[in-house]
Scaffold this motif. Structure first.
Motif, PDB file in Angstrom:
ATOM      1  N   PHE A   1      20.233  15.619  11.288  1.00  0.00           N
ATOM      2  CA  PHE A   1      18.851  15.822  11.578  1.00  0.00           C
ATOM      3  C   PHE A   1      18.767  14.431  11.793  1.00  0.00           C
TER       4      PHE A   1
ATOM      5  N   ILE B   1      21.459  18.364  15.912  1.00  0.00           N
ATOM      6  CA  ILE B   1      20.024  18.803  15.341  1.00  0.00           C
ATOM      7  C   ILE B   1      20.263  20.228  14.715  1.00  0.00           C
TER       8      ILE B   1
ATOM      9  N   ILE C   1      21.208  22.707  11.736  1.00  0.00           N
ATOM     10  CA  ILE C   1      20.390  24.294  11.015  1.00  0.00           C
ATOM     11  C   ILE C   1      21.520  25.348  10.940  1.00  0.00           C
TER      12      ILE C   1
ATOM     13  N   VAL D   1      13.668  22.716   6.375  1.00  0.00           N
ATOM     14  CA  VAL D   1      12.225  21.775   7.131  1.00  0.00           C
ATOM     15  C   VAL D   1      12.685  20.615   7.842  1.00  0.00           C
ATOM     16  N   VAL D   2      13.755  19.784   7.501  1.00  0.00           N
ATOM     17  CA  VAL D   2      13.682  18.166   8.158  1.00  0.00           C
ATOM     18  C   VAL D   2      14.097  18.633   9.275  1.00  0.00           C
ATOM     19  N   GLY D   3      15.008  19.969   9.852  1.00  0.00           N
ATOM     20  CA  GLY D   3      15.850  19.832  10.508  1.00  0.00           C
ATOM     21  C   GLY D   3      14.636  20.512  11.266  1.00  0.00           C
ATOM     22  N   LEU D   4      14.054  21.506  11.188  1.00  0.00           N
ATOM     23  CA  LEU D   4      12.801  22.113  11.789  1.00  0.00           C
ATOM     24  C   LEU D   4      11.697  21.448  12.808  1.00  0.00           C
TER      25      LEU D   4
ATOM     26  N   ILE E   1      12.813  18.202  12.948  1.00  0.00           N
ATOM     27  CA  ILE E   1      13.365  17.338  13.681  1.00  0.00           C
ATOM     28  C   ILE E   1      13.242  17.594  15.187  1.00  0.00           C
ATOM     29  N   LEU E   2      13.371  18.883  15.214  1.00  0.00           N
ATOM     30  CA  LEU E   2      14.142  19.839  16.762  1.00  0.00           C
ATOM     31  C   LEU E   2      12.286  19.873  16.907  1.00  0.00           C
TER      32      LEU E   2
END
Lengths: 240, 254
Positions: free
Chosen positions: A189, A205, A209, B66-69, B71-72
Motif C-alpha cells: 500500500f 494497492i 488488498i 483498512v489501510v489498503g482501502l 490508500i486505494l
C-alpha cells in the motif's frame, strides 16, 4: 566499418497501471511479495496462537472465581480500546525493541487477542449447561478431568467464534504496521501510494488488498475446519 | 512526557488542541453518517426479518484491510477533487471511516432487535400498536444495549483509523505519530500515540455513560437501591427480553 547491429526488437508492453495490472506486478516482484506475504501470515497467526494460550487460563480463572471476572474483563476491554498504530509505535519504549522490529507487531496483536478472548473463554465456559457439568461430576470426574473432557470441549464453538474474529481482524491490523515500515503486505500500500504521485498507479494497492482478503479467508477456513474436527458430536447430531 | 509538558506544543497552530479538534471532527462526521445509514437499516431488517444477507455482506467487509482501502480511495479520488485545503484527503478518509463504522452498528442493531422476545413483540401488537410503533416503543428500547455496544466499537475503530489517515496527509492526532516517526522525534511520536489511546478511552467512557442514562431501567435491570419495583428482581418476569444470543464480538481495525 560495419554498421552497428540493429537493436534487438523487444516487445514493448505498455505499463498496465489499471487495477488488474496487479497480475503483472506480482510476476515482476514475485519474491518480494511472497516474502511480505509470509511475514504477514506469520504476524497474523502467531499472535492468535499465543493469545489463545494466554486467554485460556485467564478465562478459566474469570469463570472459576467469579470475583475475578469484572476486573479481568474490564482490563481486557480497556486494552482493546487502544488504537493499534499507537500500540505499535509505543511498544519499543515498553519492551525495549527497535521501532521496526516485527516483535512489536506480534506483541501488540497478542495483547488484542488476549483482550478479545478472555471474555469469550469465560463466557464459553459459563455457557456449559449446569446439568451436563453435574452429570460429569456424578460420573466420578475430578474437577480437572471435568474441565478438560467436558467443559472445554463444549466451549469450543463459542471460543472458535472469537478466534475467527481475532484472526480476521489481525490480518487487517498487520497491514497498518506497513505504514511505519514493518515489512509485510502493508508495504504494497505504501509502495502504491508513493508510485501514485502524479498519476494513479493501482497494481500494488489492489494486489495488497486481494492478498489480504485471501489470507483472511484462508485463516478463517482453517479455524472453521479446526472447529469441525474438534466437535465431532455436533456432526453426529446432524447440525452444522 | 517532556514533549507533553511543553505548553507550546499544545497551543501552537497545529498543536495538540488543534489536532484533537480535527481528530474528533473527522470521527464525529463519520459516526453520524454511519449511524444515519445503518441504524434505520438494522431496525428494518430486524423488524421484518428480510434482507439478512445485507448483514452477512457487511460483516464480510471487515476482512478488507483498512489501510489498503484508504490508500486505494485516495489514489482513485485525488485527481478528481479540487477543493481547498484538506478536502482531497478528507473525502477518501470519511468514506473509509463510514464503511468501517457501518458493519458494527448494522449487525448489532439487527442482533438487538432479533433478540427481542417474540412474546413481548406479540404483546405490543396485541395492545394495538402498529408496526412503526412496535419498532420505536418496544424493539428500539430493548435493543439499545446492543446498539450501544455496536456504536462503541464503531467509535473505537473510527478513532483508530483517523490516526492512520495522517499517513495520507490529513491532520488529527496521527500527525504527531507520523511526523515524529519521520523526523526521529520519538518523544513527539510517543506523545501522539498516548494521546490517541487516551482519546479512544475517553470517548468509550462518554458513550458508556450515555448508555447508562439512555437504556431503560427495565432493560438494564439497574435500579437505585431500595427502589426496585416489586417484580423486577424475579428473573423472567420483568416483561423484557433477556438477551439470548451473545452479541457478535467487536472487531478492532487500526
Amino acid at each position: 566499418m560495419t554498421a552497428p547491429p540493429p537493436a534487438p526488437v523487444t516487445a514493448v508492453f505498455a505499463v498496465d497501471s489499471s487495477p488488474l495490472g496487479m497480475f503483472g506486478y506480482f510476476s515482476e516482484h514475485r519474491s518480494e511479495v511472497l516474502t511480505w506475504l509470509g511475514y504477514h501470515a506469520w504476524l497474523s497467526a502467531l499472535p492468535v496462537v499465543l493469545g489463545l494460550l494466554i486467554s485460556l487460563p485467564l478465562g478459566w480463572l474469570a469463570h472459576r472465581h467469579r470475583w475475578t471476572y469484572p476486573p479481568l474483563v474490564t482490563a481486557a476491554g480497556l486494552l482493546y480500546t487502544i488504537p493499534s498504530i499507537a500500540l505499535f509505535v509505543s511498544m519499543p519504549s515498553i519492551i525495549g525493541t527497535q521501532i521496526l522490529d516485527p516483535i512489536n507487531v506480534a506483541v501488540a496483536l497478542t495483547v488484542y487477542t488476549v483482550a478479545l478472548l478472555v471474555r469469550v473463554v469465560a463466557d464459553g465456559l459459563a455457557a456449559v449447561p449446569e446439568d451436563v457439568a453435574q452429570a460429569a461430576t456424578a460420573m466420578g470426574l475430578t474437577r480437572r478431568q471435568r474441565l478438560w473432557r467436558v467443559e472445554l470441549p463444549l466451549a469450543v464453538p463459542v471460543i472458535a467464534a472469537g478466534v475467527r474474529v481475532a484472526v480476521v481482524a489481525n490480518v487487517s491490523l498487520v497491514a497498518v504496521a506497513g505504514t511505519i515500515g514493518v515489512p509485510e503486505l502493508g508495504q504494497l500500500f505504501t509502495t502504491g501510494f508513493q508510485l501514485s504521485v502524479g498519476s494513479p498507479y493501482y497494481p500494488p494497492i489492489t494486489l495488497g488488498i486481494v492478498l489480504c482478503v485471501l489470507l483472511a479467508l484462508v485463516f478463517d477456513l482453517l479455524v472453521v475446519g479446526g472447529t469441525w474436527l474438534l466437535t465431532p458430536w455436533r456432526r453426529a447430531v446432524g447440525r452444522s | 512526557m517532556a514533549w507533553l509538558n511543553d505548553p507550546g506544543n499544545w497551543t501552537a497552530p497545529g498543536g495538540v488542541f488543534d489536532q484533537l479538534a480535527a481528530h474528533l471532527q473527522y470521527a464525529l462526521i463519520a459516526l453520524v453518517i454511519a449511524t444515519v445509514l445503518a441504524l434505520p437499516a438494522g431496525l428494518l431488517i430486524g423488524h421484518t426479518g428480510r434482507g439478512r444477507w445485507l448483514i452477512t455482506a457487511a460483516n464480510a467487509m471487515r476482512a478488507l484491510p483498512v489501510v489498503g482501502l484508504l490508500i486505494l480511495l485516495y489514489v482513485m479520488l485525488a485527481p478528481h477533487i479540487h477543493g481547498r485545503g484538506d478536502t482531497v484527503y478528507l473525502v477518501p478518509t470519511e468514506i473509509v471511516l463510514v464503511l468501517l463504522a457501518i458493519p458494527p452498528i448494522l449487525s448489532n442493531t439487527f442482533a438487538g432487535v432479533d433478540n427481542v422476545d417474540p412474546a413481548v413483540r406479540d404483546a405490543a401488537a396485541g395492545m394495538g400498536m402498529r408496526g412503526g410503533q412496535v419498532v420505536r416503543r418496544v424493539e428500539l428500547p430493548n435493543a439499545l444495549p446492543l446498539i450501544f455496544s455496536g456504536l462503541r466499537s464503531a467509535a473505537l475503530q473510527v478513532i483508530a483509523t483517523a490516526t492512520v489517515a495522517a499517513y495520507l496527509g490529513l491532520g488529527g492526532l496521527g500527525r504527531f505519530v507520523y511526523d515524529g516517526q519521520a523526523s526521529q522525534n520519538f518523544a513527539e511520536r510517543n506523545a501522539g500515540a498516548l494521546l490517541v489511546a487516551l482519546l479512544a478511552v475517553a470517548v468509550d467512557l462518554v458513550l458508556a455513560v450515555a448508555q447508562r442514562y439512555s437504556v431503560s431501567r427495565g432493560v438494564s435491570g439497574r435500579f437505585p437501591k431500595g427502589a426496585a419495583p416489586g417484580r423486577a428482581d424475579v428473573p423472567g418476569e420483568t416483561g423484557v427480553a433477556e438477551p439470548t444470543k451473545a452479541p457478535p464480538p467487536a472487531t478492532h481495525t487500526a
